[in-house]
Motif scaffolding. Sequence first.
Motif, PDB file in Angstrom:
ATOM      1  N   GLU A  49       6.243   0.876   2.374  1.00 50.02           N
ATOM      2  CA  GLU A  49       4.811   1.192   2.390  1.00 50.02           C
ATOM      3  C   GLU A  49       4.082   0.234   3.332  1.00 50.02           C
ATOM      4  O   GLU A  49       4.517  -0.904   3.538  1.00 50.02           O
ATOM      5  N   GLU A  50       2.971   0.712   3.882  1.00 56.22           N
ATOM      6  CA  GLU A  50       2.195  -0.106   4.803  1.00 56.22           C
ATOM      7  C   GLU A  50       0.731  -0.090   4.406  1.00 56.22           C
ATOM      8  O   GLU A  50       0.187   0.968   4.068  1.00 56.22           O
ATOM      9  N   GLN A  51       0.103  -1.276   4.447  1.00 51.02           N
ATOM     10  CA  GLN A  51      -1.310  -1.349   4.122  1.00 51.02           C
ATOM     11  C   GLN A  51      -2.119  -0.593   5.178  1.00 51.02           C
ATOM     12  O   GLN A  51      -1.869  -0.705   6.372  1.00 51.02           O
ATOM     13  N   TRP A 104       5.989  -2.976  -2.634  1.00 48.04           N
ATOM     14  CA  TRP A 104       5.574  -1.872  -1.773  1.00 48.04           C
ATOM     15  C   TRP A 104       6.102  -2.045  -0.347  1.00 48.04           C
ATOM     16  O   TRP A 104       6.563  -1.088   0.275  1.00 48.04           O
ATOM     17  N   THR A 105       6.027  -3.267   0.154  1.00 48.81           N
ATOM     18  CA  THR A 105       6.508  -3.521   1.518  1.00 48.81           C
ATOM     19  C   THR A 105       8.010  -3.273   1.612  1.00 48.81           C
ATOM     20  O   THR A 105       8.497  -2.671   2.583  1.00 48.81           O
ATOM     21  N   ASN A 120       2.673  -6.349  -3.550  1.00 49.88           N
ATOM     22  CA  ASN A 120       2.764  -6.352  -2.087  1.00 49.88           C
ATOM     23  C   ASN A 120       4.220  -6.370  -1.633  1.00 49.88           C
ATOM     24  O   ASN A 120       4.629  -5.591  -0.758  1.00 49.88           O
ATOM     25  N   ASP A 123      -3.417   6.311  -3.601  1.00 51.84           N
ATOM     26  CA  ASP A 123      -4.773   6.434  -3.054  1.00 51.84           C
ATOM     27  C   ASP A 123      -5.524   7.631  -3.634  1.00 51.84           C
ATOM     28  O   ASP A 123      -6.750   7.680  -3.560  1.00 51.84           O
ATOM     29  N   TRP A 168      -2.880  -4.401  -3.407  1.00 50.31           N
ATOM     30  CA  TRP A 168      -2.190  -4.972  -2.249  1.00 50.31           C
ATOM     31  C   TRP A 168      -2.240  -6.499  -2.279  1.00 50.31           C
ATOM     32  O   TRP A 168      -1.341  -7.166  -1.775  1.00 50.31           O
ATOM     33  N   GLN A 169      -3.288  -7.076  -2.863  1.00 48.42           N
ATOM     34  CA  GLN A 169      -3.414  -8.531  -2.897  1.00 48.42           C
ATOM     35  C   GLN A 169      -2.514  -9.168  -3.951  1.00 48.42           C
ATOM     36  O   GLN A 169      -2.312 -10.382  -3.942  1.00 48.42           O
ATOM     37  N   LEU A 209      -7.211  -2.286  -2.805  1.00 46.18           N
ATOM     38  CA  LEU A 209      -7.138  -3.579  -2.130  1.00 46.18           C
ATOM     39  C   LEU A 209      -6.618  -4.655  -3.076  1.00 46.18           C
ATOM     40  O   LEU A 209      -5.796  -5.497  -2.691  1.00 46.18           O
TER      41      LEU A 209
END
Length: 419
Positions: free
Chosen positions: A35-37, A30-31, A27, A9, A21-22, A18
């Motif tokens: 990591e969390e959105q 990271w998950t 996704n 960030d 993350w998409q 964004l």
Amino acid sequence: MPVSFKYWDDCLDPEDMLLMWQDPNVNKEWTDAGEEQGRKVHLSRDPDGEAYLTQTEMMAVAVITVHRHFKTQLDPYMLGALAEIASGRRLFIDTYDRKTKETKVGMMQVTPEVAQWLVREMGYKNYDIEDNTNLLYWPFVNIYFGAAYAKWLFSCDDKQRNEEFVVRAYKGGKKKATHKSTAPIFQRYLYVKESLLSLRQPEIYNELSPDRLTHSSSTGAQLIYWDSKVSEGDMDAMWKHPDVVKEWTRSGERRGNVRFSQDAKKRPYLSRVEVKAVAEITISRHLSSRGVKPEALAALAEVCSMRFVHGVSTRTGLMGIDYPTAAWLSRDCGYRAYNVISVDDLYNPFASMYFGAAYLGWLSQYEGRERSHEFIVQAYLGGPENVNLQETGPFWNQFLEALKHYQDPKKDHTGCYIL
């Protein structure tokens, strides 16, 4: 070290975050890492504490960058492999070159001097680095300028180059691009590229691009809609063109919301009806005194770009006119009906057509004498200094074949005309 970030960030705009993350692969990665959105995402670190991008993250950045700025012109896998062999995907690496006395920075090992040259002379102005070269450490910024430089290498010194030349020149320098010392560079590159292809198949291109953010992004909209690239006056002229109205009405288009056609990879292109209409409108409005024929312009667009809005390979935009040429035509030759402030301006079909027609007219009087139609076409496609009937003859044949799509079949065409 002058620059360092702890989180993604810290070096990404919210829109880019964004998009990351998409990406389904990012996704999941990271998950799985916890990591969390909505919360800051940690950058990966090697055992020595150096920040780097994983291959999954690197390819996501490359795919987004190509979709946004180099659609149909560069291969994201090429960028991913170049980042691997240039820096090992490390974000903050600096390499000092004793010969040039320049420092290469970031994943793509771009020097601030090259990046600034790309901004000033080549029109790559999507990131303002003139007063803050530290932005070159940002992943999207670094990849953008590395990609722009790679694109330039494909046609440097007015010669069309292949992938091997570009890779060896990028890593080892132009002078050593054909020297045996850089041969291992290309072999390493091919190995890395193959591994990236197995990691992320090309069909995933369509799952990740700025197009997906059209509800909040002007960048995405510019890839889809005529109205976001073309002036209101030019759109009005298109709506008054009978052939265009017929085609757009049949496909359900509405004023203020006209879509570009797209191929299977969602690359925007013009229909032949649209190309010919843009040529006719451009000439009638701005260049009728030059005598350039709309059929000839449309045929050149067919050969140069296959009618893709962004162009193909090293050719920029519908007419394949590069930023330095358009800027010169505007500055020194007085062609100022369209602004050309950055390379992105040439993705406007009307602007590209306008400068293409202006260049065609200039070539007709190259070095102060009347030139043949064949010379003009070959000079346009291959450079006026490189015209040779034996070597560039195929350009003329391609043009003649494309011209058949735009000539009136009811008329007798016993010869070719351009002007």
